[in-house]
Enzyme design. Structure first.
Site, short mmCIF file in Angstrom:
data_model
loop_
_atom_site.label_atom_id
_atom_site.label_comp_id
_atom_site.label_asym_id
_atom_site.label_seq_id
_atom_site.Cartn_x
_atom_site.Cartn_y
_atom_site.Cartn_z
N TYR A 429 4.82 -44.86 90.25
CA TYR A 429 5.25 -43.46 90.21
C TYR A 429 4.49 -42.60 89.22
CZ TYR A 429 8.94 -44.88 86.73
OH TYR A 429 9.65 -45.36 85.67
N GLU A 430 4.68 -41.28 89.39
CA GLU A 430 3.91 -40.24 88.69
C GLU A 430 2.42 -40.33 89.02
OE1 GLU A 430 5.69 -38.03 87.71
OE2 GLU A 430 7.51 -39.21 87.67
N GLY A 431 2.11 -40.71 90.24
CA GLY A 431 0.72 -40.92 90.66
C GLY A 431 0.36 -42.37 90.47
#
Length: 572
Positions: A429-431
């Site tokens: 997550y978050e890229g």
């Protein structure tokens, strides 16, 4: 042995590895001197050890559940969050004007690291609020700031971010959520979002959702997206939570780990929201929150690595198996070469990842306090390394921790497996870490590699200063920096971005390895030849630093061999 927050490690890093002293000499952060910082680390460590760590297993064994549309959190989580809120830990670096402590990000990063190690599932909640606070400080109207920021800072209300949709993950521009102007300064938001961390809870008065959606005149792709603040309960005239908004938690995801952190599918059904920032400027505002989260997520990886290491070390020093090969050894499996190797790798890489995260935080603080363009560029350059290497370290160390336990690690009762399961999502997550690496070799190299070369010059200077005391280690570090320079020159010379992307992940890893060698060498210089940190530095530089060479060989291979392997080949 229960978890012990590594406050002393942060004191050492702030004093000797990163230039935290430069932060406290600025007018903005002069109040956060060594005495204040020391007191904050001491108190945060106490909260971690006494309040959060005892909740770690509760979240895993008794997950959050959805009952009649209400999320019921794990036992003890409400009291744990209350302790965080009342202690002011939610908004350490938030503006004092709106109830924050106004402290450096460097300190909040250290605290987030320790809290992640104590109980990642619960720490995720204030991390979401911290990102929302920063986004609102930068982009919200004065009226919105006055209403929401004090509530978020105090922990009375919690924040989330709603980006992902079933068909729009990394490609956020493909979202289908819509918003229409109500004509009274509010908007009706419609759509469904997935993977929303801490989308609801049973202990805060309100939950405030930052939601990406497209206005009717919004262009296709990311350029037409706007950002809206959509509260669970609409504030009344006095700013208190009023009527329920037209949104709901549809379901909670069944996850590999982080069971104590409710991750939801959210439905917005004409929900009342307020525009944050400019129309169609949602991505700019959301990236403020996401960049904050990328540092935070990298920090989470390191925190879990610390907890996994402590658990593995405790087991290794207790478990007796076979004959010790070391005369006068402990008589435990910690004497065996492979177990000793694993423990040393864990400890060495935690120090590297932690030093990188703290260097990123220092650059952010200096950028904010001085406006220095070089510090802004440095923080931007280090952020994808912090996120990717920090979370990779978390997963690798947690896996090694399970391996140290042997068969007992595969048994849930020992707790070693929980670290593996909990930390795994941080690489996603978050890229994803692949996206972080692609950003690293593309956007972060738009300066022609200038910031990369500047950091490599600093590493070479560090090596030169160490030659008299530690010639062998210094020589290895200097050579690694020089080879990294040549690889960076190759990378920025590639005009076909796919050639860069094909080697992005190993390139980022190699850069982190070389940055880590400098951190270890600095520690050795401070501590002298006969010290545990120096012996660990020698282990890292001798055994782990050379891994950068293999990584660079892959990084410079380009994309042709990847695509020479056809889809048919993969299915053969």
């Amino acid at each position: 042995m229960p978890f012990r927050a590594p406050a002393d490690e942060f004191r050492f890093i702030c004093k000797h590895i990163v230039p935290y002293g430069d932060v406290t000499t600025t007018e903005m952060f002069a109040h956060a001197d060594e005495d204040v910082s020391d007191a904050i680390l001491t108190e945060a460590a106490k909260v971690c050890d006494e309040v959060l760590a005892p909740l770690q297993r509760n979240g895993d064994l008794t997950p959050a559940v959805l009952e009649n549309g209400v999320v019921r959190t794990s036992p003890g989580f409400a009291d744990g969050f209350k302790a965080l809120a009342e202690g002011g830990w939610v908004s350490m670096s938030g503006s004092e004007e709106f109830g924050g402590m106004g402290l450096p990000v460097t300190l909040s990063t250290a605290v987030n690291d320790m809290m992640s190690g104590a109980c990642l599932a619960l720490q995720l909640n204030p991390l979401m609020s911290q990102g929302q606070i920063e986004a609102l400080e930068h982009h919200a109207s004065d009226e919105m700031k006055a209403l929401y920021l004090p509530k978020l800072a105090s922990g009375e209300w919690c924040g989330t971010m709603n980006l992902t949709e079933a068909h729009a993950g990394s490609d956020v521009g493909a979202l289908s959520s819509k918003a229409e102007d109500n004509g009274d300064g509010t908007y009706a938001v419609n759509g469904q979002k997935i993977f929303i961390s801490w989308a609801d809870n049973d202990f805060s008065e309100n939950v405030c959702h930052l939601v990406l959606a497209r206005l009717p005149d919004g262009a296709p792709g990311t350029k037409g997206i706007s950002l809206f603040l959509v509260p669970r309960n609409i504030p009344d005239a006095d700013g208190n939570p009023g009527e329920k908004n037209s949104l709901r938690v549809v379901s909670l995801e069944h996850k590999l780990g982080l069971h104590g952190s409710p991750t939801a599918v959210m439905s917005f059904e004409g929900a009342k929201g307020w525009l944050v920032g400019e129309k169609h400027g949602g991505m700019k505002a959301m990236f403020t929150m996401m960049n904050n989260a990328r540092l935070g997520v990298g920090t989470q990886g390191v925190g879990v690595a610390e907890a996994a290491y402590q658990k593995a070390l405790e087991y290794a020093l207790d478990r007796k198996q076979g004959r010790s090969p070391v005369e006068g050894g402990t008589g435990t499996i910690a004497d065996h070469a492979d177990v000793r190797r694993m423990l040393a790798r864990m400890k060495a890489d935690i120090f590297v990842a932690r030093s990188i995260e703290m260097a990123t935080a220092v650059a952010l603080d200096l950028a904010k306090a001085t406006g220095d363009e070089l510090q802004i560029a440095r923080a931007a350059f280090l952020t994808p390394i912090t996120k990717a290497f920090g979370t990779d370290t978390g997963s690798t160390v947690a896996n090694l921790g399970l391996q140290v336990h042997g068969g007992m690690g595969f048994i849930e009762e020992t707790g070693a497996a929980q670290f593996v399961r909990d930390v795994r999502v941080t690489q996603i997550y978050e890229g994803t870490n692949g996206i972080q690496a692609m950003d690293f070799v593309a956007r972060k190299m738009m300066d022609g590699g200038e910031m990369a070369f500047r950091l490599l010059e600093e590493i070479e200077q560090c090596a030169e200063e160490a030659r008299a005391k530690f010639p062998n280690m210094a020589g290895s570090v200097w050579s690694a920096a020089e080879n990294m320079r040549e690889a960076t020159e190759w990378m920025v010379s590639q005009k076909d971005m796919n050639d860069r992307f094909a080697g992005a992940v190993p390139f980022l890893f190699a850069f982190a390895r070389v940055l880590g060698s400098c951190a270890h060498l600095r520690a050795a210089m401070v501590c002298g030849p006969d010290h545990a940190r120096t012996r660990l530095a020698r282990f890292y530089i001798t055994r782990m630093l050379p891994e950068y060479e293999a990584a660079l060989a892959e990084a410079r291979s380009g994309a042709s061999d990847l695509y020479a392997l056809t889809v048919e080949d993969l299915t053969a």
